[in-house]
Design a protein around this motif. Structure first.
Motif, PDB file in Angstrom:
ATOM      1  N   ALA A   1       0.843  -1.201   0.000  1.00 45.86           N
ATOM      2  CA  ALA A   1       0.000   0.000   0.000  1.00 45.86           C
ATOM      3  C   ALA A   1       0.873   1.244   0.000  1.00 45.86           C
ATOM      4  O   ALA A   1       1.961   1.238   0.572  1.00 45.86           O
ATOM      5  CB  ALA A   1      -0.900   0.000   1.233  1.00 45.86           C
ATOM      6  N   PRO A   2       0.397   2.316  -0.617  1.00 45.35           N
ATOM      7  CA  PRO A   2       1.196   3.544  -0.677  1.00 45.35           C
ATOM      8  C   PRO A   2       1.344   4.242   0.671  1.00 45.35           C
ATOM      9  O   PRO A   2       2.198   5.090   0.831  1.00 45.35           O
ATOM     10  CB  PRO A   2       0.425   4.424  -1.666  1.00 45.35           C
ATOM     11  N   PHE A   3       0.531   3.873   1.649  1.00 44.54           N
ATOM     12  CA  PHE A   3       0.587   4.522   2.960  1.00 44.54           C
ATOM     13  C   PHE A   3       1.277   3.658   4.011  1.00 44.54           C
ATOM     14  O   PHE A   3       1.257   3.980   5.190  1.00 44.54           O
ATOM     15  CB  PHE A   3      -0.819   4.893   3.429  1.00 44.54           C
ATOM     16  N   SER A   4       1.928   2.567   3.609  1.00 43.49           N
ATOM     17  CA  SER A   4       2.611   1.696   4.560  1.00 43.49           C
ATOM     18  C   SER A   4       3.848   2.388   5.120  1.00 43.49           C
ATOM     19  O   SER A   4       4.625   2.979   4.376  1.00 43.49           O
ATOM     20  CB  SER A   4       3.030   0.399   3.879  1.00 43.49           C
TER      21      SER A   4
ATOM     22  N   PRO B   1       6.319   1.879   1.412  1.00 41.38           N
ATOM     23  CA  PRO B   1       5.187   2.504   0.725  1.00 41.38           C
ATOM     24  C   PRO B   1       5.321   2.374  -0.796  1.00 41.38           C
ATOM     25  O   PRO B   1       6.238   2.937  -1.393  1.00 41.38           O
ATOM     26  CB  PRO B   1       5.248   3.962   1.185  1.00 41.38           C
TER      27      PRO B   1
ATOM     28  N   PRO C   1       2.756   1.882  -4.567  1.00 44.52           N
ATOM     29  CA  PRO C   1       1.394   1.865  -5.105  1.00 44.52           C
ATOM     30  C   PRO C   1       0.938   0.436  -5.401  1.00 44.52           C
ATOM     31  O   PRO C   1       1.737  -0.495  -5.463  1.00 44.52           O
ATOM     32  CB  PRO C   1       1.505   2.700  -6.381  1.00 44.52           C
ATOM     33  N   ASN C   2      -0.341   0.278  -5.615  1.00 46.59           N
ATOM     34  CA  ASN C   2      -0.917  -1.017  -5.955  1.00 46.59           C
ATOM     35  C   ASN C   2      -0.247  -1.540  -7.227  1.00 46.59           C
ATOM     36  O   ASN C   2      -0.339  -0.923  -8.287  1.00 46.59           O
ATOM     37  CB  ASN C   2      -2.425  -0.853  -6.181  1.00 46.59           C
TER      38      ASN C   2
ATOM     39  N   THR D   1      -7.092   0.801  -8.099  1.00 43.39           N
ATOM     40  CA  THR D   1      -6.440   2.104  -8.244  1.00 43.39           C
ATOM     41  C   THR D   1      -5.029   2.036  -7.662  1.00 43.39           C
ATOM     42  O   THR D   1      -4.730   1.188  -6.819  1.00 43.39           O
ATOM     43  CB  THR D   1      -7.226   3.209  -7.505  1.00 43.39           C
ATOM     44  N   THR D   2      -4.165   2.956  -8.102  1.00 40.20           N
ATOM     45  CA  THR D   2      -2.785   2.963  -7.596  1.00 40.20           C
ATOM     46  C   THR D   2      -2.736   3.269  -6.105  1.00 40.20           C
ATOM     47  O   THR D   2      -1.854   2.788  -5.409  1.00 40.20           O
ATOM     48  CB  THR D   2      -1.912   3.991  -8.344  1.00 40.20           C
ATOM     49  N   SER D   3      -3.673   4.067  -5.602  1.00 43.55           N
ATOM     50  CA  SER D   3      -3.658   4.425  -4.184  1.00 43.55           C
ATOM     51  C   SER D   3      -4.542   3.506  -3.343  1.00 43.55           C
ATOM     52  O   SER D   3      -4.620   3.672  -2.136  1.00 43.55           O
ATOM     53  CB  SER D   3      -4.108   5.869  -4.000  1.00 43.55           C
ATOM     54  N   GLY D   4      -5.166   2.527  -3.968  1.00 44.48           N
ATOM     55  CA  GLY D   4      -6.036   1.620  -3.238  1.00 44.48           C
ATOM     56  C   GLY D   4      -5.374   0.286  -2.956  1.00 44.48           C
ATOM     57  O   GLY D   4      -4.245   0.031  -3.363  1.00 44.48           O
TER      58      GLY D   4
END
Length: 164
Positions: free
Chosen positions: A102-105, A109, A111-112, A132-135
């Motif tokens: 995930a981008p928020f890890s 971090p 993207p998908n 999505t890339t951010s999902g």
């Protein structure tokens, strides 16, 4: 009949309310920070089990293609139901064998990876709107047989699994 002891009742009610408030006050801290702490074998495994783990990890990390003719992708055999070109593509957080990237890890971090995979090596796949890339990495399943719940529970549900 004995009279109600208000002191005991009050303390009991107070204890119950305190426990309820404590439960409501809990929050999910999200992904933990720091070193991965995942991706390796359990320390209690025997030497044979650790060897098996290492061998399986190689297969888990192997990158596949449909025909096995793409450089760097020696594995062969992707089919119409795959989500990634290796097990580790979707199970990569915080290390191979973990959960979805995930981008928020806080550890890694990214993207998908399903979005970039759709056009890898010149492919022209259409990415569904729910990817999505951010999902998160998602697994699509197809259900047939109508929307009637009784049909779904009566064995008419059809799903193509990703994990063979």
């Amino acid at each position: 009949m004995q009279p109600l002891n208000l002191s005991v009742a009050t303390r009991s009610l107070g204890g119950i309310l305190l426990a309820a408030v404590s439960c409501l006050a809990q929050t999910d801290p999200g992904p933990r920070t720091g070193a991965a702490g995942a991706g390796g074998p359990f320390s209690a495994l025997s030497a044979n089990e650790k060897a098996f783990f290492s061998s399986a990890l190689g297969a888990f990390n192997e990158v596949d293609s449909v025909s096995g003719t793409i450089a760097g992708e020696a594995g062969r055999g992707l089919g119409p139901t795959f989500n990634g070109n290796s097990c580790a593509q979707c199970h990569a957080q915080p290390a191979a064998g973990g959960t979805s990237p995930a981008p928020f890890s806080p550890q890694v971090p990214v993207p998908n990876p399903q979005v970039a995979l759709a056009t890898l090596h010149g492919a022209t796949n259409t990415v569904p709107s729910f990817i999505t890339t951010s999902g998160p990495v998602r697994e699509g399943q197809i259900y047939c047989g109508g929307s009637d719940q009784s049909q779904l529970t009566a064995g008419r549900r059809r799903s193509w699994p990703v994990h063979d």
